[in-house]
Write an enzyme that holds these catalytic residues in place. Sequence first.
Site, mmCIF file in Angstrom:
data_model
loop_
_atom_site.group_PDB
_atom_site.id
_atom_site.type_symbol
_atom_site.label_atom_id
_atom_site.label_comp_id
_atom_site.label_asym_id
_atom_site.label_seq_id
_atom_site.Cartn_x
_atom_site.Cartn_y
_atom_site.Cartn_z
ATOM 1 N N CYS A 1 0.806 -1.226 0.000
ATOM 2 C CA CYS A 1 0.000 0.000 0.000
ATOM 3 C C CYS A 1 0.834 1.270 0.000
ATOM 4 O O CYS A 1 0.655 2.163 -0.834
ATOM 5 C CB CYS A 1 -0.989 -0.008 1.170
ATOM 6 S SG CYS A 1 -0.226 0.099 2.819
ATOM 7 N N HIS B 1 -2.726 1.300 6.838
ATOM 8 C CA HIS B 1 -3.073 1.191 5.416
ATOM 9 C C HIS B 1 -3.277 2.586 4.840
ATOM 10 O O HIS B 1 -3.737 3.501 5.523
ATOM 11 C CB HIS B 1 -4.339 0.351 5.228
ATOM 12 C CG HIS B 1 -4.582 -0.016 3.778
ATOM 13 N ND1 HIS B 1 -3.836 -0.962 3.115
ATOM 14 C CD2 HIS B 1 -5.468 0.458 2.859
ATOM 15 C CE1 HIS B 1 -4.255 -1.068 1.856
ATOM 16 N NE2 HIS B 1 -5.256 -0.212 1.683
ATOM 17 N N HIS C 1 -5.725 1.722 -4.526
ATOM 18 C CA HIS C 1 -4.802 1.262 -3.479
ATOM 19 C C HIS C 1 -4.385 -0.180 -3.752
ATOM 20 O O HIS C 1 -4.954 -0.860 -4.618
ATOM 21 C CB HIS C 1 -5.458 1.372 -2.099
ATOM 22 C CG HIS C 1 -6.552 0.377 -1.850
ATOM 23 N ND1 HIS C 1 -6.717 -0.283 -0.653
ATOM 24 C CD2 HIS C 1 -7.546 -0.098 -2.664
ATOM 25 C CE1 HIS C 1 -7.768 -1.096 -0.733
ATOM 26 N NE2 HIS C 1 -8.286 -0.995 -1.923
#
Length: 338
Positions: free
Chosen positions: A253, A301, A313
Amino acid sequence: MPVATMPPHRHAQGRPPTHPAGLRRIARRLLTLVAAVVVGAGMFAVPAHAAPTPEEIEAAIDKQWEQLEPTIEQYNKVRAHLKVNRKKSAELEKKIQPLALQTELAMNRVGDLASRYYMTGPSQDIGALLISAKPGTLTEQLTILDRLAAQERKELQVVINARQKYDSEKQKLDALIAAEVKQEKELAAKRAQINSEIKRLQASMPKTVVKVAGCPTVKGVVSSAAQTAIRVACQQVGDPYVWGADGPDSFDCSGLTQYAYKAAGIYLTHHTGAQWNEGRAIPRSEARPGDLVFFYSDLHHVGLYLGSGLMVHAPRTGKPVQVTSVDYMPVAGFRRPN
């Protein structure tokens, strides 16, 4: 006391006489002035044409594509036919070459025979046969001589017939190939024209719009750095998630957001917590495309915001880079990279 009056044939002092020509000039000036006022008012009253919206441009591109795709498929069809016919033509050419040689050799043999009879005459051949002939063989030898000439003619005719057949087939193929080459060029020109119009329409898209395959059309991107980051991140849609990877073919990520902003000249640390501190806080109500959106209280994240509640993402192992809603995980906040 009586009031003095001007004689009827005199004008009032200081007022010049008004002639018909002067009246016409005054009228023309008044008309010109009125026309100018009306035109000016009209110019101010007509609203300016608004620039086409991204949706209108997309619709125009779709319309052009409706014309382009059949053209492409027709072009593919013609090229496929050309490939087959050119192969057939080459095969016929290979067959014609030995036939041409055979024809030439047979013509030479017949020519030699004709020249010999013309120069020496058949009587000398017959005389030679008579001198060297044994009793009972003369008729046989004369028959052989006649058959030799007939055989030459027959061989020549067979070769000529075969060559004419192949020549005829090749002429038909050559005509078909020429027609298909012309059609191919016409279709290529049409394709280039439509492609040019599509490129013009794409270039007319507002600079605040980013459109990349794999992502929705993103509008309202005011920062050039954000435009680049969105474009680069969207180009990675479909790439696999790999722990610790930061491109160019796989990402985690924070590796994806680092890679996207690096292309825009902004260097972020490959770590969600550091990226949180490397941007300035933005309320969700003011979030705009290109901002980073973080999740969970420990910020483990991060994604790149696209607007309209969407982000691109790298989710997790087994899920490639993709576009999803920001609300499928608890949002911790938004940051705008400096």
